[in-house]
Design a protein around this motif. Sequence first.
Motif, mmCIF file in Angstrom:
data_model
loop_
_atom_site.group_PDB
_atom_site.id
_atom_site.type_symbol
_atom_site.label_atom_id
_atom_site.label_comp_id
_atom_site.label_asym_id
_atom_site.label_seq_id
_atom_site.Cartn_x
_atom_site.Cartn_y
_atom_site.Cartn_z
ATOM 1 N N TYR A 9 -14.212 93.384 83.470
ATOM 2 C CA TYR A 9 -13.809 94.634 82.815
ATOM 3 C C TYR A 9 -12.291 94.814 82.887
ATOM 4 C CZ TYR A 9 -14.095 99.518 81.362
ATOM 5 O OH TYR A 9 -13.954 100.700 80.654
ATOM 6 N N ASP B 110 -19.926 90.729 66.194
ATOM 7 C CA ASP B 110 -18.741 90.605 65.341
ATOM 8 C C ASP B 110 -18.481 91.862 64.520
ATOM 9 O OD1 ASP B 110 -18.003 88.151 66.214
ATOM 10 O OD2 ASP B 110 -18.936 87.041 64.572
ATOM 11 N N ILE C 242 -5.593 90.448 71.170
ATOM 12 C CA ILE C 242 -6.726 89.538 70.943
ATOM 13 C C ILE C 242 -6.299 88.092 71.211
ATOM 14 C CG2 ILE C 242 -8.232 88.568 69.174
ATOM 15 C CD1 ILE C 242 -8.361 91.336 67.908
ATOM 16 N N GLU D 264 -2.973 94.965 67.923
ATOM 17 C CA GLU D 264 -4.318 94.497 68.258
ATOM 18 C C GLU D 264 -4.362 92.967 68.223
ATOM 19 O OE1 GLU D 264 -7.334 95.920 65.627
ATOM 20 O OE2 GLU D 264 -8.977 95.133 66.829
ATOM 21 N N LEU E 274 -5.509 87.572 75.133
ATOM 22 C CA LEU E 274 -6.717 87.583 75.970
ATOM 23 C C LEU E 274 -7.633 86.421 75.608
ATOM 24 C CD1 LEU E 274 -7.703 91.369 76.145
ATOM 25 C CD2 LEU E 274 -6.287 90.037 77.695
ATOM 26 N N GLN F 241 -14.166 92.641 87.586
ATOM 27 C CA GLN F 241 -12.998 91.831 87.219
ATOM 28 C C GLN F 241 -13.011 91.502 85.727
ATOM 29 O OE1 GLN F 241 -12.212 88.541 89.792
ATOM 30 N NE2 GLN F 241 -12.538 89.751 91.643
ATOM 31 N N ARG G 161 -10.038 92.569 83.240
ATOM 32 C CA ARG G 161 -9.270 91.514 82.564
ATOM 33 C C ARG G 161 -9.413 91.577 81.043
ATOM 34 N NH1 ARG G 161 -7.973 86.933 85.648
ATOM 35 N NH2 ARG G 161 -8.717 85.486 84.058
ATOM 36 N N HIS G 162 -10.396 92.338 80.528
ATOM 37 C CA HIS G 162 -10.602 92.354 79.085
ATOM 38 C C HIS G 162 -10.740 93.752 78.499
ATOM 39 C CE1 HIS G 162 -12.118 88.387 80.444
ATOM 40 N NE2 HIS G 162 -11.484 87.986 79.370
ATOM 41 N N ARG H 194 -7.029 83.436 77.537
ATOM 42 C CA ARG H 194 -7.196 83.464 78.978
ATOM 43 C C ARG H 194 -8.640 83.326 79.427
ATOM 44 N NH1 ARG H 194 -5.400 88.504 82.653
ATOM 45 N NH2 ARG H 194 -7.163 89.478 81.644
ATOM 46 N N HIS H 195 -9.530 84.057 78.794
ATOM 47 C CA HIS H 195 -10.860 84.121 79.405
ATOM 48 C C HIS H 195 -11.581 82.797 79.284
ATOM 49 C CE1 HIS H 195 -13.504 84.337 75.880
ATOM 50 N NE2 HIS H 195 -12.565 85.069 75.309
ATOM 51 N N ARG I 294 -13.722 94.105 65.701
ATOM 52 C CA ARG I 294 -12.783 92.984 65.656
ATOM 53 C C ARG I 294 -12.330 92.543 67.062
ATOM 54 N NH1 ARG I 294 -7.573 91.389 63.790
ATOM 55 N NH2 ARG I 294 -6.538 93.283 64.450
ATOM 56 N N ALA I 295 -11.974 93.534 67.878
ATOM 57 C CA ALA I 295 -11.452 93.194 69.198
ATOM 58 C C ALA I 295 -12.527 92.666 70.136
ATOM 59 C CB ALA I 295 -10.767 94.412 69.825
ATOM 60 N N ARG J 17 -5.461 95.984 92.588
ATOM 61 C CA ARG J 17 -6.037 94.795 91.965
ATOM 62 C C ARG J 17 -6.082 94.942 90.449
ATOM 63 N NH1 ARG J 17 -12.323 93.564 92.475
ATOM 64 N NH2 ARG J 17 -12.322 95.050 90.768
ATOM 65 N N ASP K 155 -22.711 84.083 81.915
ATOM 66 C CA ASP K 155 -22.576 84.506 83.303
ATOM 67 C C ASP K 155 -21.673 85.738 83.412
ATOM 68 O OD1 ASP K 155 -23.037 84.055 86.109
ATOM 69 O OD2 ASP K 155 -20.899 83.545 86.217
ATOM 70 N N ASP K 156 -20.540 85.704 82.712
ATOM 71 C CA ASP K 156 -19.619 86.844 82.734
ATOM 72 C C ASP K 156 -20.244 88.056 82.060
ATOM 73 O OD1 ASP K 156 -17.621 85.706 84.160
ATOM 74 O OD2 ASP K 156 -16.374 85.154 82.438
ATOM 75 N N GLU L 152 -18.752 83.996 78.403
ATOM 76 C CA GLU L 152 -19.871 83.164 78.848
ATOM 77 C C GLU L 152 -21.008 84.062 79.324
ATOM 78 O OE1 GLU L 152 -18.531 80.420 81.736
ATOM 79 O OE2 GLU L 152 -17.518 79.162 80.267
ATOM 80 N N ARG M 157 -14.363 90.024 69.540
ATOM 81 C CA ARG M 157 -14.765 88.688 69.102
ATOM 82 C C ARG M 157 -14.633 87.643 70.209
ATOM 83 N NH1 ARG M 157 -11.610 87.534 63.800
ATOM 84 N NH2 ARG M 157 -9.994 88.272 65.205
ATOM 85 N N PHE M 158 -14.415 88.085 71.427
ATOM 86 C CA PHE M 158 -14.388 87.116 72.521
ATOM 87 C C PHE M 158 -15.775 86.536 72.726
ATOM 88 C CE2 PHE M 158 -11.099 90.189 74.079
ATOM 89 C CZ PHE M 158 -10.052 89.427 73.611
ATOM 90 N N ARG M 159 -15.811 85.317 73.122
ATOM 91 C CA ARG M 159 -17.097 84.700 73.392
ATOM 92 C C ARG M 159 -17.234 84.581 74.904
ATOM 93 N NH1 ARG M 159 -20.497 82.930 69.953
ATOM 94 N NH2 ARG M 159 -19.011 83.040 68.242
ATOM 95 N N GLU N 216 -12.519 82.096 67.154
ATOM 96 C CA GLU N 216 -12.175 82.474 65.791
ATOM 97 C C GLU N 216 -10.669 82.643 65.647
ATOM 98 O OE1 GLU N 216 -14.036 84.354 67.741
ATOM 99 O OE2 GLU N 216 -16.055 84.466 66.932
#
Lengths: 101, 383
Positions: free
Chosen positions: B329, B358, A84, A80, A87, B327, B331-332, A90-91, B361-362, A59, B370-371, B368, B364-366, A97
């Motif tokens: 973890y 922030d 960034i 990098e 991904l 999941q 996926r990201h 996708r999420h 740098r890597a 998986r 719940d996740d 949710e 910087r995903f937001r 940003e």
Amino acid sequence: MSIHRLSLIVLVGMFAAAQAGSAGTPEVFSRHDLDGDGYLSRAEYQRLQQDCLERRGERCRRALYRFESLDADGDDRISEDEIINRLGRRHRGGRSEPSRE
Amino acid sequence: MNIVPQTSRRAFLKFCALSASLLALPPEAARLLAEGLVRRGRVPVIWLSFQECTGCTESLTRSAAPSLERLLFESISLDYHHTLQAAAGAAAERARDKVLAAAAGELLLIVDGAVPTALDGACSTIAGEANLSLLRRCLAAAQAVLAVGSCASDGGLPAAAPNPTGAYGLAELMRRGMVPVRPLLNLPGCPPVPDVIGAVLAYRVAFGTFPPQDAQGRPLAFYGETIHDRCSRRGHYEAGRFAKAFDDAGARAGWCLLELGCRGPLTHNACATLRWNGVSNPIESGHPCLGCSEAGFWDRGRFYHPLDPAELPPAPAPSDRVQQGAQVYERHCIYCHDVDPARLKTLPAEVPALLRSDRIRAHRFRLEDDDMEALVAYLRHAK
């Protein structure tokens, strides 16, 4: 050697390191970047895929993007920024940003 | 005797804070520890080695926190240790007897090794005196006694069946009325973790008592949890990934060693948290836990033989929340971090603030909320 002389040598070394760092060498962003060049090579990425398969199962391996999907500029290595951007699209939260130039 | 002048104030307070931390004491205890060490000065200590392998002394001399020299010169006065003083010969024995007379009632006795009782104690002697006789004399002058290692705690290897020398640990000798009874603390392990010896000694010197203990007389701060509770391979156990042989792909990938005879689920010790001077422990080095800090471990079946499943604590089934976090973890996080989340240095509770700061740098995903909550639940589960 006196403390003052030792301090001077350390300061010169730090300055030289800062100069080298500003010369454009990318920072290591992933622990899978084994050679520390700031990019994931194809071999390094394959090793990550294999690690996922062996230690987490099928998986996990399937959850990883194909190398080509991440290598947006086709230079046979993943930066990098490329990770960034890929991904971020996708999420579920979406990307808020812009990527750093 | 004021011990502060022998070291810097900063180093001394750091030593107290570290010892208090190892003992899981509240923050204010570091100050009390410092005050106690200054007030009480050096405590006279006699270390006796009986039927043992010298591993416990090796353990003491490798203690990094606090280091042996700091213990010797600032916290205790190690007046007799025949392994370290072998070259001194009869002079060491005279020094010991002098301390026994001068420090009667104040002495802290440390014992490693089991005590043979068969054949009137003739199986093991020091300077012509049977171990049992020497132990009686020293205990009579002691304020308390610390049993270091499995042999002193419960007899260890010398007491394993058929126990030809009639060897016993200190607690059993006291229970049988063969030696004077004194406050006793057991530090089993073959050998015990060096930092544990040092921290317990510091506690004893500072507060004049032993730290809280479990039913087997072991300090709860170090023996309150099993190796399994804090094992770095716990995530693999929960996921059902087990190495089948020492050289298979699973062993190389760091999978759980339960099927290779690991006794971590039944063994109470601090190996998984403290490691050996913070470096490693048997399981992290690829070897199953042998259960050396549990009484009678030599006679508890074959080594490298899997535990009976009935002995294992029930493994909680991963919740849907944990699966969701896994999941997230995969996926990201996995592109940059170890595929095993147990190796993450950031504590699970600190992950949301870090991800949203922030600062990296890597990150910087937001994610949710719940996740994010699922990810934290998964990281806690994996730890």
